[in-house]
Design an enzyme around this catalytic site. Sequence first.
Site, mmCIF file in Angstrom:
data_model
loop_
_atom_site.group_PDB
_atom_site.id
_atom_site.type_symbol
_atom_site.label_atom_id
_atom_site.label_comp_id
_atom_site.label_asym_id
_atom_site.label_seq_id
_atom_site.Cartn_x
_atom_site.Cartn_y
_atom_site.Cartn_z
ATOM 1 N N ASP A 95 57.077 -27.633 15.805
ATOM 2 C CA ASP A 95 55.954 -27.790 17.809
ATOM 3 C C ASP A 95 56.662 -27.135 18.813
ATOM 4 O OD1 ASP A 95 57.974 -30.322 17.667
ATOM 5 O OD2 ASP A 95 56.657 -31.554 17.613
ATOM 6 N N ASP A 129 53.745 -43.769 18.552
ATOM 7 C CA ASP A 129 52.202 -44.040 18.055
ATOM 8 C C ASP A 129 51.605 -43.121 16.840
ATOM 9 O OD1 ASP A 129 52.592 -40.757 18.292
ATOM 10 O OD2 ASP A 129 50.778 -40.416 19.807
ATOM 11 N N HIS A 157 52.580 -40.096 15.739
ATOM 12 C CA HIS A 157 52.268 -38.739 15.156
ATOM 13 C C HIS A 157 53.443 -38.013 14.108
ATOM 14 C CE1 HIS A 157 54.453 -38.272 19.106
ATOM 15 N NE2 HIS A 157 55.365 -38.217 18.246
ATOM 16 N N GLU A 170 48.863 -35.871 17.077
ATOM 17 C CA GLU A 170 48.342 -37.194 17.997
ATOM 18 C C GLU A 170 47.643 -38.035 16.534
ATOM 19 O OE1 GLU A 170 50.907 -38.485 19.146
ATOM 20 O OE2 GLU A 170 50.841 -37.458 21.904
HETATM 21 P P1 PGA Z 1 62.245 -38.786 19.331
HETATM 22 O O1 PGA Z 1 60.955 -38.816 19.099
HETATM 23 O O2 PGA Z 1 63.575 -38.763 17.945
HETATM 24 O O3 PGA Z 1 63.057 -38.659 19.994
HETATM 25 O O4 PGA Z 1 61.391 -40.590 18.749
HETATM 26 C C1 PGA Z 1 60.228 -38.807 17.555
HETATM 27 C C2 PGA Z 1 59.030 -38.163 16.991
HETATM 28 O O5 PGA Z 1 57.439 -38.166 18.896
HETATM 29 O O6 PGA Z 1 58.583 -37.014 16.782
#
Ligand code: PGA
Length: 260
Positions: free
Chosen positions: A67, A136, A138, A143
């Site tokens: 992404d 959340d 995702h 999302e």
């Molecule tokens: P993080 O992000 O490893 O910084 O917690 C994970 C994500 O948002 O997929």
Amino acid sequence: MEIVIVPDAVAGGSLIATAIADLLIAKPDALLGVATGSTPTPIYQALAARVADGSVDASRARICQLDEYVGLPAGHPESYRSVVLREVVEPLGLTEASFLGPDGNAPDIAAAAAEYDRALAEAGGVDLQLLGIGTDGHIGFNEPCSSLASRTRIKTLTRQTREDNARFFDSLDEVPHHVLTQGIGTILEARHLVLLATGEAKAEAVALAVEGPLSAMVPASALQLHPHATVVVDEAAASGLKLADYFRDTYAAKPVWQGL
Ligand code: PGA
């Protein structure tokens, strides 16, 4: 779906680095889909250490992005292109020539998204896709309420995700609202999905993704649809799992030759 509970993030990173090393022996030019954020860092550190000591040959590996933020200026240190080049491509001794990513600055974002899906297909598809999970639920930047069949496209970040990611920027206002992300349908086309989650803050999202119903409200639950999905969690991220003991017993009894 296989759930592997490891003592800590370093153990998870080492285990996944071994799976990648095994893949590179079987397929030296494998296309590795990489995730950003804090969670996968131990994977990249373990892999880079093995490349540095000569135990892993990643010289023909290809790296692709999951992404990207929309609209960050080219070369911005927090664009995911910059992060992946800095934290994965360079430490593995690779160059930008072995890297594929969507263009978050394209004048036509919809065309750039479609172009990225085409580029992944033309590259032969992703062999192993690393994933994190948002608080959340995702995956990538899909999302809640993302279509489970979605392709790479523009998405709007939730406030929760922008707050989670504000630590990488000087202020919340600087976190972009829009992103390009591989769709859930795109992600599901990778041959092997490996999600790493560490820390208590991920426990609820992990439990919903692994043991909850398949639901667009929890995009990571889409891993339930994949024939080869591995979820590696530390004890804290596993703390909401009802079947934790079953997962521990299953992995303890797994023949070593099966790998992940
Ligand atoms: P993080 O992000 O490893 O910084 O917690 C994970 C994500 O948002 O997929």
